[in-house]
Design an enzyme around this catalytic site. Structure first.
Site, PDB file in Angstrom:
ATOM      1  N   ASP A  13      -4.238  -4.188  -0.900  1.00 26.29           N
ATOM      2  CA  ASP A  13      -2.429  -4.628  -0.517  1.00 26.29           C
ATOM      3  C   ASP A  13      -2.313  -5.225  -0.496  1.00 26.29           C
ATOM      4  OD1 ASP A  13      -3.771  -1.937   1.419  1.00 26.29           O
ATOM      5  OD2 ASP A  13      -5.191  -3.178   2.716  1.00 26.29           O
ATOM      6  N   GLY A  15       0.685  -6.301  -2.206  1.00 24.31           N
ATOM      7  CA  GLY A  15       1.950  -5.925  -2.380  1.00 24.31           C
ATOM      8  C   GLY A  15       1.893  -5.342  -3.666  1.00 24.31           C
ATOM      9  N   LYS A  16       1.156  -4.607  -3.824  1.00 25.92           N
ATOM     10  CA  LYS A  16       1.383  -3.374  -5.051  1.00 25.92           C
ATOM     11  C   LYS A  16       3.181  -3.235  -5.170  1.00 25.92           C
ATOM     12  CE  LYS A  16      -2.150  -1.935  -5.063  1.00 25.92           C
ATOM     13  NZ  LYS A  16      -3.271  -2.686  -3.750  1.00 25.92           N
ATOM     14  N   ASN A  38      -4.898   7.494   0.274  1.00 22.93           N
ATOM     15  CA  ASN A  38      -5.208   6.006   0.948  1.00 22.93           C
ATOM     16  C   ASN A  38      -4.544   5.047   0.851  1.00 22.93           C
ATOM     17  OD1 ASN A  38      -6.360   6.590  -1.618  1.00 22.93           O
ATOM     18  ND2 ASN A  38      -8.454   5.974  -2.003  1.00 22.93           N
ATOM     19  N   GLY A  40      -1.274   2.678   0.652  1.00 21.06           N
ATOM     20  CA  GLY A  40      -0.369   2.060   1.815  1.00 21.06           C
ATOM     21  C   GLY A  40       0.497   0.785   1.046  1.00 21.06           C
ATOM     22  N   HIS A  41       1.938   1.271   0.698  1.00 24.53           N
ATOM     23  CA  HIS A  41       2.290   0.712  -0.791  1.00 24.53           C
ATOM     24  C   HIS A  41       3.414   0.495  -0.157  1.00 24.53           C
ATOM     25  CE1 HIS A  41      -0.202   1.605  -4.030  1.00 24.53           C
ATOM     26  NE2 HIS A  41      -0.363   1.049  -3.262  1.00 24.53           N
ATOM     27  N   GLN A 223      -5.063   0.558  -4.450  1.00 25.15           N
ATOM     28  CA  GLN A 223      -6.544   0.112  -4.516  1.00 25.15           C
ATOM     29  C   GLN A 223      -6.468  -0.830  -5.599  1.00 25.15           C
ATOM     30  OE1 GLN A 223      -6.826   3.848  -4.883  1.00 25.15           O
ATOM     31  NE2 GLN A 223      -6.357   3.413  -2.365  1.00 25.15           N
ATOM     32  N   THR A 238     -13.573   2.131  -3.477  1.00 20.07           N
ATOM     33  CA  THR A 238     -13.163   3.909  -3.386  1.00 20.07           C
ATOM     34  C   THR A 238     -13.934   4.627  -4.197  1.00 20.07           C
ATOM     35  OG1 THR A 238     -10.977   5.432  -2.834  1.00 20.07           O
ATOM     36  CG2 THR A 238     -10.842   3.010  -4.517  1.00 20.07           C
ATOM     37  N   LEU A 331       2.897 -16.043  -1.008  1.00 22.55           N
ATOM     38  CA  LEU A 331       2.425 -17.910  -0.239  1.00 22.55           C
ATOM     39  C   LEU A 331       2.999 -18.057   0.555  1.00 22.55           C
ATOM     40  CD1 LEU A 331       1.866 -19.893  -1.795  1.00 22.55           C
ATOM     41  CD2 LEU A 331       3.923 -20.116  -3.781  1.00 22.55           C
ATOM     42  N   GLY A 412       5.538 -14.247  -5.050  1.00 21.83           N
ATOM     43  CA  GLY A 412       6.176 -13.476  -3.452  1.00 21.83           C
ATOM     44  C   GLY A 412       6.022 -14.620  -2.865  1.00 21.83           C
ATOM     45  N   VAL A 413       7.804 -14.643  -1.671  1.00 23.89           N
ATOM     46  CA  VAL A 413       7.792 -15.775  -1.279  1.00 23.89           C
ATOM     47  C   VAL A 413       8.224 -14.611  -0.290  1.00 23.89           C
ATOM     48  CG1 VAL A 413       8.019 -17.701  -2.172  1.00 23.89           C
ATOM     49  CG2 VAL A 413      10.188 -16.074  -1.701  1.00 23.89           C
TER      50      VAL A 413
HETATM   51  P1  GDP Z   1      -0.061  -2.850  -1.472  1.00 26.60           P
HETATM   52  O1  GDP Z   1      -1.096  -1.559  -0.688  1.00 26.60           O
HETATM   53  O2  GDP Z   1      -0.963  -3.190  -2.476  1.00 26.60           O
HETATM   54  O3  GDP Z   1       1.371  -2.183  -2.139  1.00 26.60           O
HETATM   55  O4  GDP Z   1      -0.105  -4.238  -0.493  1.00 26.60           O
HETATM   56  P2  GDP Z   1       0.962  -3.394   1.463  1.00 26.60           P
HETATM   57  O5  GDP Z   1       1.902  -2.982   1.774  1.00 26.60           O
HETATM   58  O6  GDP Z   1      -0.718  -2.571   2.088  1.00 26.60           O
HETATM   59  O7  GDP Z   1       0.732  -4.499   1.793  1.00 26.60           O
HETATM   60  C1  GDP Z   1       1.158  -5.569   1.684  1.00 26.60           C
HETATM   61  C2  GDP Z   1       2.101  -5.719   2.766  1.00 26.60           C
HETATM   62  O8  GDP Z   1       2.928  -7.743   2.642  1.00 26.60           O
HETATM   63  C3  GDP Z   1       3.257  -5.442   2.785  1.00 26.60           C
HETATM   64  O9  GDP Z   1       3.634  -5.284   4.578  1.00 26.60           O
HETATM   65  C4  GDP Z   1       4.298  -5.660   2.815  1.00 26.60           C
HETATM   66  O10 GDP Z   1       5.622  -5.893   3.018  1.00 26.60           O
HETATM   67  C5  GDP Z   1       3.824  -7.140   2.350  1.00 26.60           C
HETATM   68  N1  GDP Z   1       4.206  -8.475   1.389  1.00 26.60           N
HETATM   69  C6  GDP Z   1       4.401  -7.938   0.101  1.00 26.60           C
HETATM   70  N2  GDP Z   1       5.151  -9.249  -0.340  1.00 26.60           N
HETATM   71  C7  GDP Z   1       4.749  -9.871   0.034  1.00 26.60           C
HETATM   72  C8  GDP Z   1       5.553 -11.665   0.456  1.00 26.60           C
HETATM   73  O11 GDP Z   1       4.857 -12.086  -1.249  1.00 26.60           O
HETATM   74  N3  GDP Z   1       5.386 -12.358   1.280  1.00 26.60           N
HETATM   75  C9  GDP Z   1       5.149 -11.729   2.658  1.00 26.60           C
HETATM   76  N4  GDP Z   1       5.238 -12.200   3.644  1.00 26.60           N
HETATM   77  N5  GDP Z   1       4.816  -9.898   2.885  1.00 26.60           N
HETATM   78  C10 GDP Z   1       4.974  -9.540   2.091  1.00 26.60           C
HETATM   79  P1  IMO Z   2      -3.574   0.239  -1.249  1.00 25.29           P
HETATM   80  O1  IMO Z   2      -3.383   0.860  -2.763  1.00 25.29           O
HETATM   81  C1  IMO Z   2      -7.119  -1.592   1.159  1.00 25.29           C
HETATM   82  C2  IMO Z   2     -10.500   1.099   0.936  1.00 25.29           C
HETATM   83  C3  IMO Z   2     -10.474   1.552   2.438  1.00 25.29           C
HETATM   84  C4  IMO Z   2     -12.279   1.831   2.720  1.00 25.29           C
HETATM   85  C5  IMO Z   2     -12.506   2.068   1.129  1.00 25.29           C
HETATM   86  C6  IMO Z   2     -13.034   4.017   0.587  1.00 25.29           C
HETATM   87  O2  IMO Z   2      -2.735  -0.469   0.106  1.00 25.29           O
HETATM   88  O3  IMO Z   2      -4.306  -1.344  -1.812  1.00 25.29           O
HETATM   89  P2  IMO Z   2     -11.349   5.125   0.921  1.00 25.29           P
HETATM   90  O4  IMO Z   2     -10.812   6.003   1.399  1.00 25.29           O
HETATM   91  O5  IMO Z   2     -10.907   5.691  -0.811  1.00 25.29           O
HETATM   92  O6  IMO Z   2     -12.438   6.706   0.381  1.00 25.29           O
HETATM   93  O7  IMO Z   2     -11.850   4.188   1.080  1.00 25.29           O
HETATM   94  O8  IMO Z   2     -11.502   0.976   0.383  1.00 25.29           O
HETATM   95  N1  IMO Z   2      -9.265   1.448   0.518  1.00 25.29           N
HETATM   96  C7  IMO Z   2      -7.948   0.367   0.581  1.00 25.29           C
HETATM   97  N2  IMO Z   2      -8.294  -0.807   1.463  1.00 25.29           N
HETATM   98  N3  IMO Z   2      -5.793  -0.791   0.459  1.00 25.29           N
HETATM   99  C8  IMO Z   2      -6.611   0.262  -0.045  1.00 25.29           C
HETATM  100  O9  IMO Z   2      -5.004   0.617  -0.546  1.00 25.29           O
HETATM  101  C9  IMO Z   2      -7.028   1.420   0.149  1.00 25.29           C
HETATM  102  N4  IMO Z   2      -7.517   2.243  -0.401  1.00 25.29           N
HETATM  103  C10 IMO Z   2      -9.675   2.149   0.125  1.00 25.29           C
HETATM  104  O10 IMO Z   2     -10.799   0.867   3.421  1.00 25.29           O
HETATM  105  O11 IMO Z   2     -12.741   0.411   2.349  1.00 25.29           O
HETATM  106 MG    MG Z   3      -1.980  -0.474   1.175  1.00 21.27          MG
END
Ligand code: GDP
Ligand code: IMO
Ligand code: MG
Length: 427
Positions: A13, A15-16, A38, A40-41, A223, A238, A331, A412-413
């Site tokens: 999570d 911000g990939k 698993n 969530g981007h 992940q 994972t 940031l 990222g801002v």
């Molecule tokens: P990912 O799994 O690595 O793609 O990240 P997620 O989408 O799960 O979580 C990142 C969260 O931060 C999302 O709600 C994005 O919209 C948000 N996000 C990403 N980059 C930035 C940033 O630079 N600033 C802020 N405030 N939010 C960001």
């Molecule tokens: P993104 O791509 C954050 C965590 C789960 C758990 C562990 C194992 O959005 O960054 P799993 O369902 O993979 O067997 O769970 O890994 N986990 C993540 N945490 N972001 C993710 O994906 C994750 N995918 C799995 O919360 O701790």
């Molecule tokens: Mg995510």
């Protein structure tokens, strides 16, 4: 510079998705190489929010072809639903491709994921419950079902029956659940066959051919480094290899095809699920980071555990992935703190560690040693140039660079695609 890998540098999570999406139409191919739904981007484009669980984040760029590589585990219901959601939201969908060798997450994998976690009780991993771990277990155990199997009913039936012969024993005798009928599983998978067929390719050849033509191929990690089954905080990980090297096995490209590896790191740290997290804050500061950063899971909605930036965690990821660049996200969330602690070492039972300890037991006992950096009060979400950032904010970035041993090339801002500062070109 054709082969670029994007990898999470912490526990996910970071911000990939946004980082991948904002690289835009300079990307010819965007390839997922590990994990499943698993992930969530989150992508925010023109004020609209999209969350990709399985489809690659390049999908919103009409010029980018997206590929689900052989290393991904695919829930076919999710594939169909996610595609349908995009279509219904008016996105011009450029026909995602899927490797014939990718493994399928079936209903019994999802059931097993949930009952195993319940059975583990206090020792649970805190999985996303999407069946990802059981599907990878079957793959390694040589009893998995692959995408190509749904085009051969008799093979499919043999494989599902063999898998269920074993799993039903487990479900009934150990977990006290009802057995699962092979017929129902086979029917459900066959129902996808005709819709899936036009998407299925030999992805290894396809990706290498694109690289041969000099096209830009972006391998999008899901992940993160510290959730990697080999390099993460095992067993709280994972079941796949999200690290950069995972792109080689999970997409079918040799290491010589990777030119750049970009680590995505949040300006602080979060984690979902169980497992050690030395800089975790259990107080109001943690609540404030969670609130300001909107730190709730994009997949399960769970509140994310929050803490300060841990330089040892990111430095380890820099080392093992060979990051050429780091993209520092969120940031903007740190605006308004008078002082910002950064973890620069651990104290483990009286001994100082300047890098992550060798053993997991020591990591569980690690107490952060903090350096406090001066904060800034300005809102930085409209800054588009490094020079526009407040002096203390720039100093924070520079200090992180020193601590992690890698240049920070993007910042990222804000969540929006355009809320990005590029310090060094990433492609
Ligand atoms: P990912 O799994 O690595 O793609 O990240 P997620 O989408 O799960 O979580 C990142 C969260 O931060 C999302 O709600 C994005 O919209 C948000 N996000 C990403 N980059 C930035 C940033 O630079 N600033 C802020 N405030 N939010 C960001
Ligand atoms: P993104 O791509 C954050 C965590 C789960 C758990 C562990 C194992 O959005 O960054 P799993 O369902 O993979 O067997 O769970 O890994 N986990 C993540 N945490 N972001 C993710 O994906 C994750 N995918 C799995 O919360 O701790
Ligand atoms: Mg995510």
């Amino acid at each position: 510079m054709p082969g670029v890998v994007v990898v999470g540098a912490q526990w996910g999570d970071e911000g990939k998705g946004k980082a991948t999406d904002q690289l835009g139409d300079r990307v010819d191919l965007c390839v997922r190489y590990s994990g499943g739904n698993n992930a969530g981007h989150t992508l925010v484009v023109g004020g609209e929010t999209f969350v990709m669980h399985l489809l690659p984040s390049g999908i919103l760029n009409p010029g980018t072809t997206t590929v689900i590589g052989n290393g991904v585990v695919v829930d076919l219901d999710v594939f169909a639903e996610e595609l349908q959601t995009l279509v219904s939201r008016g996105v011009e969908v450029p026909h995602p491709l899927i490797s014939a060798n990718a493994h399928i997450i079936t209903e019994y994998h999802k059931v097993l994921d949930k009952v195993t976690e319940r059975f583990l009780g206090k020792r649970r991993i805190g999985t996303t419950g999407r069946g990802v771990g059981p599907a990878y277990s079957d793959k390694v155990n040589r009893m998995g079902v692959r995408i190509q199997d749904i085009f051969d009913e008799s093979i499919l039936r043999q494989k599902v029956e063999a898998a269920l012969d074993q799993k039903n024993q487990l479900l009934v005798k150990v977990y006290n659940r009802r057995p699962i009928e092979a017929d129902a599983i086979v029917e459900a998978l066959l129902a996808h066959a005709e819709n899936i067929r036009p998407h299925v390719i030999d992805s290894g050849r396809f990706i290498n051919d694109a690289l041969d033509r000099g096209e830009v191929v972006l391998f999008e990690g899901a992940q993160a480094h510290h959730l990697d089954v080999d390099h993460g905080t095992y067993p709280y990980v994972t079941s796949s290899n999200p690290i950069a090297a995972g792109a080689c096995t999970g997409a079918g490209v040799g290491p010589t095809r990777i030119d750049r590896t970009i680590g995505i790191a949040k300006a602080y740290t979060t984690r979902v699920g169980e497992g050690p997290f030395p800089t975790e804050l259990h107080d109001e500061d943690g609540d404030r980071l969670r609130r300001d950063g909107g730190e709730f899971g994009a997949t399960t909605g769970r509140p994310r555990r929050c803490g300060w930036f841990d330089a040892l965690v990111v430095e380890q990821a820099v080392k093992i992935n060979g990051f050429t660049d780091v993209f520092l996200t969120k940031l903007d969330v740190l605006s308004g703190w008078e002082r910002i602690p950064v973890c620069v070492a651990y104290d483990v039972d009286g001994t100082r560690h300047d890098v992550m300890p060798v053993t997991q037991s020591d990591f569980h006992h690690a107490t952060p040693v903090y350096e406090e950096l001066p904060g800034w009060s300005e809102d930085i979400s409209a800054c588009r140039d490094f020079g526009e950032l407040p002096a203390n904010c720039r100093a924070y970035v520079k200090r992180l660079e020193e601590l992690i041993g890698c240049r920070i090339s993007g910042i990222g801002v804000g969540p929006g695609r355009e809320q990005t500062i590029i310090v060094n070109d990433l492609l």
